[in-house]
Design a protein around this motif. Structure first.
Motif, PDB file in Angstrom:
ATOM      1  N   SER A 131      -1.223   4.825  11.280  1.00 26.76           N
ATOM      2  CA  SER A 131      -0.540   3.497  11.266  1.00 26.76           C
ATOM      3  C   SER A 131       0.325   3.485  12.214  1.00 26.76           C
ATOM      4  CB  SER A 131       0.009   3.336   9.956  1.00 26.76           C
ATOM      5  OG  SER A 131      -1.027   3.292   9.040  1.00 26.76           O
ATOM      6  N   GLY A 132       0.261   2.582  13.304  1.00 28.51           N
ATOM      7  CA  GLY A 132       1.357   2.486  14.378  1.00 28.51           C
ATOM      8  C   GLY A 132       0.821   2.869  15.717  1.00 28.51           C
ATOM      9  N   LEU A 135      -8.155  -2.757   9.839  1.00 29.98           N
ATOM     10  CA  LEU A 135      -7.875  -1.463  10.090  1.00 29.98           C
ATOM     11  C   LEU A 135      -7.051  -1.313  11.736  1.00 29.98           C
ATOM     12  CD1 LEU A 135     -10.868   0.508   9.249  1.00 29.98           C
ATOM     13  CD2 LEU A 135      -8.691   0.449   8.190  1.00 29.98           C
ATOM     14  N   THR A 187      -4.654  -3.948  14.503  1.00 27.44           N
ATOM     15  CA  THR A 187      -4.164  -5.151  14.948  1.00 27.44           C
ATOM     16  C   THR A 187      -4.049  -5.225  16.419  1.00 27.44           C
ATOM     17  OG1 THR A 187      -1.975  -3.957  14.940  1.00 27.44           O
ATOM     18  CG2 THR A 187      -2.614  -5.046  12.980  1.00 27.44           C
ATOM     19  N   SER A 194      -3.288  -1.483  18.058  1.00 21.67           N
ATOM     20  CA  SER A 194      -2.872  -0.250  17.307  1.00 21.67           C
ATOM     21  C   SER A 194      -3.404  -0.117  16.043  1.00 21.67           C
ATOM     22  CB  SER A 194      -1.289  -0.574  17.360  1.00 21.67           C
ATOM     23  OG  SER A 194      -0.953  -1.702  16.632  1.00 21.67           O
ATOM     24  N   VAL A 195      -3.349   0.994  15.343  1.00 20.93           N
ATOM     25  CA  VAL A 195      -3.622   1.085  13.902  1.00 20.93           C
ATOM     26  C   VAL A 195      -2.941   0.326  12.922  1.00 20.93           C
ATOM     27  CG1 VAL A 195      -4.191   2.870  12.021  1.00 20.93           C
ATOM     28  CG2 VAL A 195      -4.543   3.450  14.441  1.00 20.93           C
ATOM     29  N   ALA A 196      -3.528  -0.490  12.245  1.00 25.44           N
ATOM     30  CA  ALA A 196      -2.684  -1.415  11.341  1.00 25.44           C
ATOM     31  C   ALA A 196      -1.940  -0.624  10.071  1.00 25.44           C
ATOM     32  CB  ALA A 196      -3.781  -2.083  10.605  1.00 25.44           C
ATOM     33  N   SER A 197      -1.117  -1.253   9.604  1.00 23.13           N
ATOM     34  CA  SER A 197      -0.462  -0.801   8.341  1.00 23.13           C
ATOM     35  C   SER A 197      -1.339  -1.514   7.226  1.00 23.13           C
ATOM     36  CB  SER A 197       0.978  -1.486   8.259  1.00 23.13           C
ATOM     37  OG  SER A 197       1.830  -0.612   9.165  1.00 23.13           O
ATOM     38  N   PHE A 198      -1.946  -0.797   6.260  1.00 22.93           N
ATOM     39  CA  PHE A 198      -2.860  -1.252   5.352  1.00 22.93           C
ATOM     40  C   PHE A 198      -2.336  -2.149   4.451  1.00 22.93           C
ATOM     41  CE2 PHE A 198      -4.479   2.878   7.146  1.00 22.93           C
ATOM     42  CZ  PHE A 198      -5.440   2.349   7.898  1.00 22.93           C
ATOM     43  N   GLU A 199      -2.712  -3.326   4.135  1.00 22.09           N
ATOM     44  CA  GLU A 199      -2.297  -4.426   3.131  1.00 22.09           C
ATOM     45  C   GLU A 199      -3.004  -4.167   1.983  1.00 22.09           C
ATOM     46  OE1 GLU A 199      -2.691  -8.168   4.891  1.00 22.09           O
ATOM     47  OE2 GLU A 199      -1.336  -7.742   6.750  1.00 22.09           O
ATOM     48  N   ALA A 248      -7.568   4.248   4.946  1.00 23.44           N
ATOM     49  CA  ALA A 248      -6.307   4.015   4.447  1.00 23.44           C
ATOM     50  C   ALA A 248      -5.289   5.094   3.780  1.00 23.44           C
ATOM     51  CB  ALA A 248      -6.448   2.689   3.467  1.00 23.44           C
TER      52      ALA A 248
END
Length: 218
Positions: free
Chosen positions: A35-36, A67, A69, A77-82, A165
């Protein structure tokens, strides 16, 4: 196409799928990208030995699955998983698995049971990350031969998303031992070709897994 980081952890789910999307998803699932992390198209094209266009298409697809953004000024970039997207993914998996395993109860061979037992022995001594991938392989070995290829492919994609995730999450030893116990119960029911018992145990397994991950996702 080549795969460098994470090659030794290539998921069995993508052995027959050599798309850029699958390789990138595999790397996210194996925490090669977390993530990020920025996902630069030129670097990814070089890494996967392909052109820019397939990279952009894969990033768009992963964006649609929550996955990745993509921002106008900063790129992908790799997402922060919601919570909501991961909850939905988990629920889809729980709907698919009873359908997939029911066919396997009657159709499996002695060699299939031997393979499940082999994976169980490996899981009992595996480290945390290896356990998660062996767990995936255990389920995959039961579902991969199913006649409904669309259902199988959907399960593959959603399972890889869940691995992505949870790539940095350390499972508690109690959860690992509970999962191993449930897997052994599944094998026992399969050996008897007992559809009702297998489905009941699978539902219990999915419920305990869902409760565990829901607490984490929240």
């Amino acid at each position: 196409m080549k795969l460098e980081p994470g090659e030794s952890n290539l998921s069995p789910l993508i052995e027959d799928d050599k798309s850029v999307y699958s390789f990138l998803l595999n790397d996210i699932a194996n925490a090669v990208f977390i993530s990020g992390d920025r996902l630069v198209t030129t670097s990814l094209a070089k890494k996967y030995n392909t052109s820019i266009t397939p990279i952009r298409e894969a990033l768009k697809q992963l964006q649609g699955e929550g996955l990745v953004t993509i921002a106008h000024n900063s790129g992908a970039s790799v997402a922060s998983f919601e919570y909501t997207s991961m909850r939905d993914t988990l629920e889809i998996l729980h709907l698919l698995e009873p359908f997939l395993i029911e066919w396997f109860v009657d159709d499996h061979t002695e060699e299939d049971i031997i393979e499940l037992e082999r994976l169980m022995l490996l899981m009992e001594t595996a480290d945390n990350n290896t356990f998660k991938h062996l767990d995936t392989e255990f389920h995959w070995s039961m579902y991969k031969g199913h006649y409904n290829r669309k259902a199988v492919d959907l399960w593959k994609r959603k399972r890889l998303i869940m691995l992505a995730a949870h790539s940095s999450v350390q499972l508690k030893q109690s959860r690992i031992q509970q999962s191993i116990k449930e897997h052994r119960m599944i094998i026992s029911a399969l050996e008897k070709r007992d559809v009702k018992a297998t489905l009941k145990i699978m539902q219990q397994h999915l419920a305990s897994s869902g409760n565990y991950w829901s607490r984490y996702l929240e």
